[in-house]
Design a protein around this motif. Structure first.
Motif, PDB file in Angstrom:
ATOM      1  N   ASP A  50     -46.302  -8.250 -32.317  1.00 50.81           N
ATOM      2  CA  ASP A  50     -47.266  -9.566 -32.710  1.00 50.81           C
ATOM      3  C   ASP A  50     -49.049  -8.782 -32.156  1.00 50.81           C
ATOM      4  N   ALA A  51     -49.693  -7.493 -32.681  1.00 51.72           N
ATOM      5  CA  ALA A  51     -50.543  -7.253 -32.396  1.00 51.72           C
ATOM      6  C   ALA A  51     -52.316  -8.073 -33.377  1.00 51.72           C
ATOM      7  N   THR A  52     -52.512  -8.031 -31.978  1.00 52.56           N
ATOM      8  CA  THR A  52     -53.834  -9.178 -32.466  1.00 52.56           C
ATOM      9  C   THR A  52     -55.273  -8.176 -33.069  1.00 52.56           C
ATOM     10  N   SER A  53     -55.154  -6.774 -32.023  1.00 46.35           N
ATOM     11  CA  SER A  53     -56.358  -6.230 -32.420  1.00 46.35           C
ATOM     12  C   SER A  53     -55.803  -4.676 -32.397  1.00 46.35           C
ATOM     13  N   GLU A  54     -56.658  -3.364 -32.468  1.00 49.60           N
ATOM     14  CA  GLU A  54     -55.979  -2.206 -32.818  1.00 49.60           C
ATOM     15  C   GLU A  54     -55.631  -2.092 -31.427  1.00 49.60           C
ATOM     16  N   ASP A  55     -56.790  -2.194 -30.537  1.00 49.13           N
ATOM     17  CA  ASP A  55     -56.181  -1.678 -29.115  1.00 49.13           C
ATOM     18  C   ASP A  55     -56.228  -2.828 -27.565  1.00 49.13           C
ATOM     19  N   ALA A  56     -55.693  -3.563 -28.241  1.00 54.28           N
ATOM     20  CA  ALA A  56     -55.093  -5.211 -27.277  1.00 54.28           C
ATOM     21  C   ALA A  56     -54.762  -4.003 -26.210  1.00 54.28           C
ATOM     22  N   ALA A  57     -55.484  -4.852 -25.063  1.00 56.99           N
ATOM     23  CA  ALA A  57     -54.814  -3.600 -23.598  1.00 56.99           C
ATOM     24  C   ALA A  57     -53.290  -4.712 -23.110  1.00 56.99           C
ATOM     25  N   ASP A 149     -49.311   0.729 -38.820  1.00 59.88           N
ATOM     26  CA  ASP A 149     -49.745  -0.612 -38.811  1.00 59.88           C
ATOM     27  C   ASP A 149     -51.290  -0.752 -38.373  1.00 59.88           C
ATOM     28  N   ARG A 150     -51.398   0.229 -37.648  1.00 60.98           N
ATOM     29  CA  ARG A 150     -53.051   0.771 -36.924  1.00 60.98           C
ATOM     30  C   ARG A 150     -52.936   1.551 -36.861  1.00 60.98           C
ATOM     31  N   LYS A 151     -54.139   1.830 -35.804  1.00 63.34           N
ATOM     32  CA  LYS A 151     -54.891   3.611 -36.768  1.00 63.34           C
ATOM     33  C   LYS A 151     -53.714   4.019 -34.535  1.00 63.34           C
ATOM     34  N   ALA A 152     -53.266   5.343 -35.375  1.00 56.01           N
ATOM     35  CA  ALA A 152     -52.347   5.906 -33.758  1.00 56.01           C
ATOM     36  C   ALA A 152     -53.313   5.926 -33.323  1.00 56.01           C
ATOM     37  N   GLY A 153     -53.973   6.926 -31.605  1.00 56.44           N
ATOM     38  CA  GLY A 153     -54.535   7.540 -31.081  1.00 56.44           C
ATOM     39  C   GLY A 153     -54.220   9.598 -31.558  1.00 56.44           C
ATOM     40  N   ARG A 154     -52.596   9.369 -31.355  1.00 56.83           N
ATOM     41  CA  ARG A 154     -52.668  10.818 -31.399  1.00 56.83           C
ATOM     42  C   ARG A 154     -50.805  10.770 -31.650  1.00 56.83           C
ATOM     43  N   CYS A 155     -50.848  11.821 -32.032  1.00 58.58           N
ATOM     44  CA  CYS A 155     -48.875  11.641 -32.244  1.00 58.58           C
ATOM     45  C   CYS A 155     -48.470  13.157 -31.188  1.00 58.58           C
ATOM     46  N   LEU A 156     -47.255  12.871 -30.801  1.00 57.04           N
ATOM     47  CA  LEU A 156     -46.566  14.192 -30.373  1.00 57.04           C
ATOM     48  C   LEU A 156     -45.313  14.333 -31.374  1.00 57.04           C
ATOM     49  N   VAL A 157     -45.215  15.943 -31.095  1.00 56.83           N
ATOM     50  CA  VAL A 157     -44.070  16.525 -32.067  1.00 56.83           C
ATOM     51  C   VAL A 157     -43.291  17.127 -30.678  1.00 56.83           C
ATOM     52  N   SER A 158     -41.542  17.201 -30.650  1.00 56.50           N
ATOM     53  CA  SER A 158     -40.606  17.673 -29.716  1.00 56.50           C
ATOM     54  C   SER A 158     -40.120  17.544 -31.062  1.00 56.50           C
ATOM     55  N   ALA A 159     -39.295  18.963 -30.188  1.00 57.55           N
ATOM     56  CA  ALA A 159     -38.067  19.621 -31.155  1.00 57.55           C
ATOM     57  C   ALA A 159     -37.001  19.704 -30.130  1.00 57.55           C
ATOM     58  N   LYS A 160     -35.944  20.023 -30.284  1.00 62.73           N
ATOM     59  CA  LYS A 160     -34.689  20.335 -29.699  1.00 62.73           C
ATOM     60  C   LYS A 160     -33.208  20.972 -30.483  1.00 62.73           C
ATOM     61  N   SER A 161     -32.661  21.800 -30.424  1.00 63.86           N
ATOM     62  CA  SER A 161     -31.924  22.515 -31.201  1.00 63.86           C
ATOM     63  C   SER A 161     -30.685  22.926 -30.022  1.00 63.86           C
ATOM     64  N   ASN A 162     -29.080  22.646 -31.101  1.00 68.11           N
ATOM     65  CA  ASN A 162     -28.175  23.016 -30.357  1.00 68.11           C
ATOM     66  C   ASN A 162     -27.052  23.856 -31.577  1.00 68.11           C
ATOM     67  N   LYS A 163     -25.100  23.915 -31.344  1.00 64.45           N
ATOM     68  CA  LYS A 163     -24.631  24.421 -32.169  1.00 64.45           C
ATOM     69  C   LYS A 163     -24.660  24.271 -33.603  1.00 64.45           C
TER      70      LYS A 163
END
Length: 168
Positions: A50-57, A149-163
Motif C-alpha cells: 500500500d505505498a502511496t508515494s515513492e518515498d513514503a516515510a 513498482d517504484r524507483k529504488a534508491g540502490r541495489c545490492l548484490v551478494s553471492a555465496k557458493s558451496n559444493k
C-alpha cells in the motif's frame, strides 16, 4: 567527531545486516531459467504494501523473502562477482554480471540482488539466481530480474557458493 560520516557508517551497518539476513535465509522455491543453462531462477521479487508515494516515510517493510539454504559451510564470494548493470528505475529491470568460481572444485553459486528504497534498508524487490555446477576457475554469466513498482534508491548484490548439489 564527524556526524555525517558516522551516520553513513550506521546506515551501511543496517544495510549490511539486512543483506546478511537475506543470505542466511532458509528455503524458497526455484525453477528453471531457459536463458541460462545450468541456472535456476525464482521470481521472488517483492512489492511494498500500500505505498502511496515513492518515498513514503511510514512504509511497512516490504519483504520477508528468504533464499534457499546452501548449508552452514557456504563461502561468501562477493569478491568473485562483477556487476555489469543493476538498474533502479520503476518497472521491469534486470541486474546482470558475471561470477567466477575461484575454488579448486566445481561449485553451486547463488547470486542475490536486493533493490532498496531510497535512504532505507527496506526492500523494493528481492530476487536471486542459482548457478549449478560451475567448474573450478570458470566464470558464469548471471542475470536477476525484478519488477519494481517504484524507483529504488540502490541495489545490492551478494553471492555465496558451496559444493555441487547444495542447491536442490
Amino acid at each position: 567527531m564527524n556526524l555525517t560520516r558516522n551516520g553513513n557508517v550506521g546506515r551501511r551497518l543496517v544495510v549490511s545486516a539486512a543483506v546478511a539476513c537475506l543470505t542466511l535465509g532458509l528455503g524458497a522455491c526455484s525453477g528453471s531459467d531457459p536463458d541460462e543453462p545450468g541456472a535456476a531462477q525464482t521470481s521472488a521479487a517483492t512489492k511494498p504494501t500500500d505505498a502511496t508515494s515513492e518515498d513514503a516515510a511510514g512504509d511497512e517493510p516490504s519483504s520477508t523473502q528468504v533464499e534457499p539454504s546452501m548449508g552452514e559451510d557456504f563461502d561468501g564470494i562477493l569478491a568473485d562477482v562483477a556487476t555489469k548493470s543493476c538498474p533502479t528505475d520503476k518497472g521491469d529491470v534486470k541486474a546482470s554480471g558475471t561470477v567466477m568460481n575461484s575454488k579448486d572444485d566445481a561449485r553451486d553459486i547463488l547470486v542475490s540482488v536486493v533493490w532498496l528504497k531510497k535512504d532505507s534498508g527496506d526492500s523494493v524487490a528481492i530476487n536471486y539466481v542459482e548457478l549449478k555446477d560451475v567448474p573450478a576457475g570458470e566464470s558464469a554469466t548471471w542475470s536477476v530480474p525484478a519488477s519494481l513498482d517504484r524507483k529504488a534508491g540502490r541495489c545490492l548484490v551478494s553471492a555465496k557458493s558451496n559444493k555441487v548439489g547444495t542447491l536442490g
